[in-house]
Design an enzyme around this catalytic site. Sequence first.
Site, PDB file in Angstrom:
ATOM      1  CB  SER A   1      30.514 -16.527 -36.176  1.00  0.00           C
ATOM      2  OG  SER A   1      31.161 -16.769 -37.389  1.00  0.00           O
TER       3      SER A   1
ATOM      4  N   GLY B   1      24.385  -3.398 -32.517  1.00  0.00           N
ATOM      5  CA  GLY B   1      24.700  -3.652 -33.929  1.00  0.00           C
ATOM      6  C   GLY B   1      23.538  -3.307 -34.838  1.00  0.00           C
TER       7      GLY B   1
ATOM      8  CE1 TYR C   1      33.464 -11.736 -35.832  1.00  0.00           C
ATOM      9  CE2 TYR C   1      33.747 -13.900 -36.848  1.00  0.00           C
ATOM     10  CZ  TYR C   1      32.914 -12.870 -36.426  1.00  0.00           C
ATOM     11  OH  TYR C   1      31.553 -12.979 -36.579  1.00  0.00           O
TER      12      TYR C   1
ATOM     13  CG  LEU D   1      22.258  -8.516 -33.836  1.00  0.00           C
ATOM     14  CD1 LEU D   1      21.395  -8.073 -35.001  1.00  0.00           C
ATOM     15  CD2 LEU D   1      22.284 -10.028 -33.757  1.00  0.00           C
TER      16      LEU D   1
ATOM     17  CD  GLU E   1      36.042 -17.293 -39.728  1.00  0.00           C
ATOM     18  OE1 GLU E   1      35.254 -17.491 -40.679  1.00  0.00           O
ATOM     19  OE2 GLU E   1      37.281 -17.262 -39.852  1.00  0.00           O
TER      20      GLU E   1
ATOM     21  CE  LYS F   1      30.859 -12.608 -33.390  1.00  0.00           C
ATOM     22  NZ  LYS F   1      29.630 -11.945 -32.944  1.00  0.00           N
TER      23      LYS F   1
ATOM     24  CD  GLN G   1      24.040  -8.796 -44.219  1.00  0.00           C
ATOM     25  OE1 GLN G   1      24.297  -8.796 -45.414  1.00  0.00           O
ATOM     26  NE2 GLN G   1      24.354  -9.814 -43.437  1.00  0.00           N
ATOM     27  CG  ASP G   2      22.918 -10.092 -39.623  1.00  0.00           C
ATOM     28  OD1 ASP G   2      22.955  -9.957 -40.868  1.00  0.00           O
ATOM     29  OD2 ASP G   2      23.416 -11.070 -39.036  1.00  0.00           O
TER      30      ASP G   2
ATOM     31  CD  GLN H   1      36.741  -6.239 -36.455  1.00  0.00           C
ATOM     32  OE1 GLN H   1      36.100  -6.043 -37.517  1.00  0.00           O
ATOM     33  NE2 GLN H   1      37.592  -7.238 -36.340  1.00  0.00           N
ATOM     34  CB  SER H   2      31.408  -8.383 -37.843  1.00  0.00           C
ATOM     35  OG  SER H   2      31.350  -7.485 -38.935  1.00  0.00           O
TER      36      SER H   2
HETATM   37  P1  NAP Z   1      28.100  -5.756 -39.477  1.00  0.00           P
HETATM   38  O1  NAP Z   1      27.299  -5.345 -40.665  1.00  0.00           O
HETATM   39  O2  NAP Z   1      29.580  -5.640 -39.516  1.00  0.00           O
HETATM   40  O3  NAP Z   1      27.555  -4.931 -38.220  1.00  0.00           O
HETATM   41  C1  NAP Z   1      28.259  -4.874 -37.013  1.00  0.00           C
HETATM   42  C2  NAP Z   1      27.529  -3.925 -36.088  1.00  0.00           C
HETATM   43  O4  NAP Z   1      28.268  -3.835 -34.844  1.00  0.00           O
HETATM   44  C3  NAP Z   1      27.425  -2.485 -36.629  1.00  0.00           C
HETATM   45  O5  NAP Z   1      26.178  -1.941 -36.248  1.00  0.00           O
HETATM   46  C4  NAP Z   1      28.546  -1.781 -35.899  1.00  0.00           C
HETATM   47  O6  NAP Z   1      28.376  -0.383 -35.776  1.00  0.00           O
HETATM   48  C5  NAP Z   1      28.429  -2.456 -34.525  1.00  0.00           C
HETATM   49  N1  NAP Z   1      29.633  -2.253 -33.724  1.00  0.00           N
HETATM   50  C6  NAP Z   1      30.921  -2.488 -34.065  1.00  0.00           C
HETATM   51  N2  NAP Z   1      31.752  -2.147 -33.075  1.00  0.00           N
HETATM   52  C7  NAP Z   1      30.962  -1.674 -32.062  1.00  0.00           C
HETATM   53  C8  NAP Z   1      31.231  -1.140 -30.786  1.00  0.00           C
HETATM   54  N3  NAP Z   1      32.473  -1.008 -30.328  1.00  0.00           N
HETATM   55  N4  NAP Z   1      30.185  -0.752 -29.999  1.00  0.00           N
HETATM   56  C9  NAP Z   1      28.918  -0.853 -30.465  1.00  0.00           C
HETATM   57  N5  NAP Z   1      28.594  -1.342 -31.686  1.00  0.00           N
HETATM   58  C10 NAP Z   1      29.614  -1.750 -32.475  1.00  0.00           C
HETATM   59  O7  NAP Z   1      27.778  -7.264 -39.086  1.00  0.00           O
HETATM   60  P2  NAP Z   1      26.554  -8.203 -39.545  1.00  0.00           P
HETATM   61  O8  NAP Z   1      26.935  -8.893 -40.799  1.00  0.00           O
HETATM   62  O9  NAP Z   1      25.294  -7.459 -39.464  1.00  0.00           O
HETATM   63  O10 NAP Z   1      26.607  -9.306 -38.398  1.00  0.00           O
HETATM   64  C11 NAP Z   1      25.908  -9.116 -37.167  1.00  0.00           C
HETATM   65  C12 NAP Z   1      26.544  -9.986 -36.099  1.00  0.00           C
HETATM   66  O11 NAP Z   1      26.484 -11.348 -36.480  1.00  0.00           O
HETATM   67  C13 NAP Z   1      28.008  -9.712 -35.806  1.00  0.00           C
HETATM   68  O12 NAP Z   1      28.225  -9.936 -34.440  1.00  0.00           O
HETATM   69  C14 NAP Z   1      28.739 -10.754 -36.626  1.00  0.00           C
HETATM   70  O13 NAP Z   1      30.002 -11.022 -36.057  1.00  0.00           O
HETATM   71  C15 NAP Z   1      27.784 -11.921 -36.504  1.00  0.00           C
HETATM   72  N6  NAP Z   1      27.770 -12.879 -37.618  1.00  0.00           N
HETATM   73  C16 NAP Z   1      27.604 -12.435 -38.887  1.00  0.00           C
HETATM   74  C17 NAP Z   1      27.521 -13.343 -39.924  1.00  0.00           C
HETATM   75  C18 NAP Z   1      27.317 -12.890 -41.349  1.00  0.00           C
HETATM   76  O14 NAP Z   1      27.552 -13.701 -42.245  1.00  0.00           O
HETATM   77  N7  NAP Z   1      26.860 -11.671 -41.571  1.00  0.00           N
HETATM   78  C19 NAP Z   1      27.608 -14.722 -39.640  1.00  0.00           C
HETATM   79  C20 NAP Z   1      27.759 -15.132 -38.322  1.00  0.00           C
HETATM   80  C21 NAP Z   1      27.820 -14.205 -37.309  1.00  0.00           C
HETATM   81  P3  NAP Z   1      28.844   0.631 -36.955  1.00  0.00           P
HETATM   82  O15 NAP Z   1      27.745   0.590 -37.983  1.00  0.00           O
HETATM   83  O16 NAP Z   1      28.962   1.923 -36.243  1.00  0.00           O
HETATM   84  O17 NAP Z   1      30.135   0.097 -37.502  1.00  0.00           O
HETATM   85  N1  GDD Z   2      36.744 -10.118 -47.426  1.00  0.00           N
HETATM   86  C1  GDD Z   2      37.399 -10.706 -48.432  1.00  0.00           C
HETATM   87  N2  GDD Z   2      37.993  -9.933 -49.394  1.00  0.00           N
HETATM   88  N3  GDD Z   2      37.451 -12.049 -48.463  1.00  0.00           N
HETATM   89  C2  GDD Z   2      38.095 -12.632 -49.514  1.00  0.00           C
HETATM   90  C3  GDD Z   2      38.703 -11.893 -50.526  1.00  0.00           C
HETATM   91  C4  GDD Z   2      38.658 -10.466 -50.462  1.00  0.00           C
HETATM   92  O1  GDD Z   2      39.180  -9.751 -51.312  1.00  0.00           O
HETATM   93  N4  GDD Z   2      39.236 -12.756 -51.422  1.00  0.00           N
HETATM   94  C5  GDD Z   2      38.972 -13.977 -50.984  1.00  0.00           C
HETATM   95  N5  GDD Z   2      38.279 -13.924 -49.807  1.00  0.00           N
HETATM   96  C6  GDD Z   2      37.857 -15.075 -49.013  1.00  0.00           C
HETATM   97  C7  GDD Z   2      38.274 -15.002 -47.549  1.00  0.00           C
HETATM   98  O2  GDD Z   2      39.640 -15.381 -47.398  1.00  0.00           O
HETATM   99  C8  GDD Z   2      37.298 -15.992 -46.930  1.00  0.00           C
HETATM  100  O3  GDD Z   2      37.780 -17.295 -47.056  1.00  0.00           O
HETATM  101  C9  GDD Z   2      36.043 -15.853 -47.804  1.00  0.00           C
HETATM  102  O4  GDD Z   2      36.448 -15.116 -48.977  1.00  0.00           O
HETATM  103  C10 GDD Z   2      34.900 -15.100 -47.133  1.00  0.00           C
HETATM  104  O5  GDD Z   2      35.414 -13.891 -46.592  1.00  0.00           O
HETATM  105  P1  GDD Z   2      34.441 -12.767 -45.986  1.00  0.00           P
HETATM  106  O6  GDD Z   2      33.396 -12.417 -46.960  1.00  0.00           O
HETATM  107  O7  GDD Z   2      35.319 -11.683 -45.463  1.00  0.00           O
HETATM  108  O8  GDD Z   2      33.692 -13.533 -44.801  1.00  0.00           O
HETATM  109  P2  GDD Z   2      34.225 -14.508 -43.663  1.00  0.00           P
HETATM  110  O9  GDD Z   2      33.753 -15.884 -43.996  1.00  0.00           O
HETATM  111  O10 GDD Z   2      35.645 -14.325 -43.386  1.00  0.00           O
HETATM  112  O11 GDD Z   2      33.441 -13.952 -42.394  1.00  0.00           O
HETATM  113  C11 GDD Z   2      32.046 -13.646 -42.482  1.00  0.00           C
HETATM  114  O12 GDD Z   2      31.281 -14.783 -42.145  1.00  0.00           O
HETATM  115  C12 GDD Z   2      31.430 -15.224 -40.792  1.00  0.00           C
HETATM  116  C13 GDD Z   2      30.531 -16.463 -40.635  1.00  0.00           C
HETATM  117  O13 GDD Z   2      31.204 -17.604 -41.062  1.00  0.00           O
HETATM  118  C14 GDD Z   2      31.784 -12.468 -41.540  1.00  0.00           C
HETATM  119  O14 GDD Z   2      30.477 -12.000 -41.751  1.00  0.00           O
HETATM  120  C15 GDD Z   2      31.910 -12.861 -40.089  1.00  0.00           C
HETATM  121  O15 GDD Z   2      31.472 -11.801 -39.240  1.00  0.00           O
HETATM  122  C16 GDD Z   2      31.007 -14.094 -39.862  1.00  0.00           C
HETATM  123  O16 GDD Z   2      31.079 -14.520 -38.527  1.00  0.00           O
END
Ligand code: NAP
Ligand code: GDD
Length: 385
Positions: A131, A9, A154, A86, A133, A158, A13-14, A89-90
């Site tokens: 997560s 990953g 998702y 990291l 989530e 996780k 972002q991360d 499919q996030s």
């Molecule tokens: P992100 O921006 O969506 O990045 C996901 C990464 O996974 C990208 O580098 C993507 O590659 C790679 N990836 C997706 N499918 C893959 C596959 N089949 N094989 C290899 N690599 C693959 O996510 P993020 O926000 O940085 O989050 C990093 C991790 O933390 C994720 O596991 C996410 O579920 C978890 N997480 C995120 C949050 C949050 O708020 N950001 C919170 C809790 C947990 P491409 O660039 O090619 O798409």
């Molecule tokens: N994406 C999106 N788009 N979300 C929306 C929208 C929209 O147009 N309108 C409202 N929302 C609401 C979603 O229904 C959800 O309740 C909230 O906004 C946040 O949605 P996301 O930003 O898509 O994030 P998430 O909370 O579902 O998931 C993210 O955080 C998780 C950690 O709690 C992702 O980064 C996950 O990968 C991560 O695990």
Amino acid sequence: MSKKALVTGITGQDGSYLTELLLSKGYEVHGLIRRASTFNTGRIDHIYTDPHMPGTRLFLHNGDLSDSGQLVNLVYNIRPDEIYHLGAQSHVRVSFDMPEYTGDITALGTTRLLEAIRRSGIKSRFYQASSSEMFGAAPPPQDENTAFCPRSPYAAAKVYAYWMVVNYREGYKMFACNGVLFNHESPRRGETFVTRKITRAIANILKGKQRKLYLGNINAKRDWGFAPEYVEMMWLMLQQDEPDDYAVGTGESRSVKDFLEKVFNYVGIEIEWRGEGIDRKGIVRSLSSALNPALKVGDVIIEIDPRYFRPTEVDFLQADISKARQKLGWAPRTTFDELVKIMVDYDMKLIGLDPVGEGIKICEKKGFSYTNHDFSLYEKIRERC
Ligand code: NAP
Ligand code: GDD
């Protein structure tokens, strides 16, 4: 000898922030990237150097979380001291459209990597991107002891991955940790997550390139923090004497509607809400700045589109981070207001507007010394390619 890390990953972002952090600490970093017909390394292009150059410490390898052979090969040959998993499919909404794929990559991808470590016999420390989530319908505040109640494919994937990590830790004595991270955002956040969708939209609206923003459930509440701080926690977890699981968040929660209002207020636009449910609309009540000549009082700029609703929603996430505070001495340093300003400023900059500027100053002052703060740089590099 510098430590070696393998990051899945890395293009996300991360992954991009973590790589900068690890390089700043002297690590040699190896990243897994998947083959795409378009550039997908935009977030790390600014730190990438040709591997033939002396002193290069960042290496990229083709692979995919669906391909266990390559995962074994990489772990065996790189012999990383630390693995940060990291890749996933996030996107929660997308996981309802692609539940099987999400299970394959987000759940089984973790098992494939754990097995690669076990079978190769390499003693790598392992970080799993778990997560908040996973808490789903469990009432807030949530911590390490809160029972999981996943509300999406998702989240279910996780949860599976979480328990595989615990099982490999207990069964094979692996140094494996779950970081249960609450939502964290930044100017590098994927464009379809709600915060970035909103901050990009305001920049577009100010530029006159977009008239309306369509959203789903604006009542959902999230504990939103600043991503560069959260990758520091990932590293910290792997530096402890014993492996453990930690919840990481800010301890505060805001609704999507709160986020929207803060964003619009920051650029001098006051929103008035009319209607209920899917008829809810955000209307310009007042404009206090000359930032946007294209808008006028009474314009409808926010509407609800049920397309963005999820079959099952997570209503309320808020972290209890007592354990991270006590055991790791970690506390978030960026407030919700600051996060909003940072994200809006960089999206304004990206689109060629003069940013309001408070966010950029805050970002510089916070001293994340491992990154250059110019989060829009990667977009500029992409434009040049
Ligand atoms: P992100 O921006 O969506 O990045 C996901 C990464 O996974 C990208 O580098 C993507 O590659 C790679 N990836 C997706 N499918 C893959 C596959 N089949 N094989 C290899 N690599 C693959 O996510 P993020 O926000 O940085 O989050 C990093 C991790 O933390 C994720 O596991 C996410 O579920 C978890 N997480 C995120 C949050 C949050 O708020 N950001 C919170 C809790 C947990 P491409 O660039 O090619 O798409
Ligand atoms: N994406 C999106 N788009 N979300 C929306 C929208 C929209 O147009 N309108 C409202 N929302 C609401 C979603 O229904 C959800 O309740 C909230 O906004 C946040 O949605 P996301 O930003 O898509 O994030 P998430 O909370 O579902 O998931 C993210 O955080 C998780 C950690 O709690 C992702 O980064 C996950 O990968 C991560 O695990």
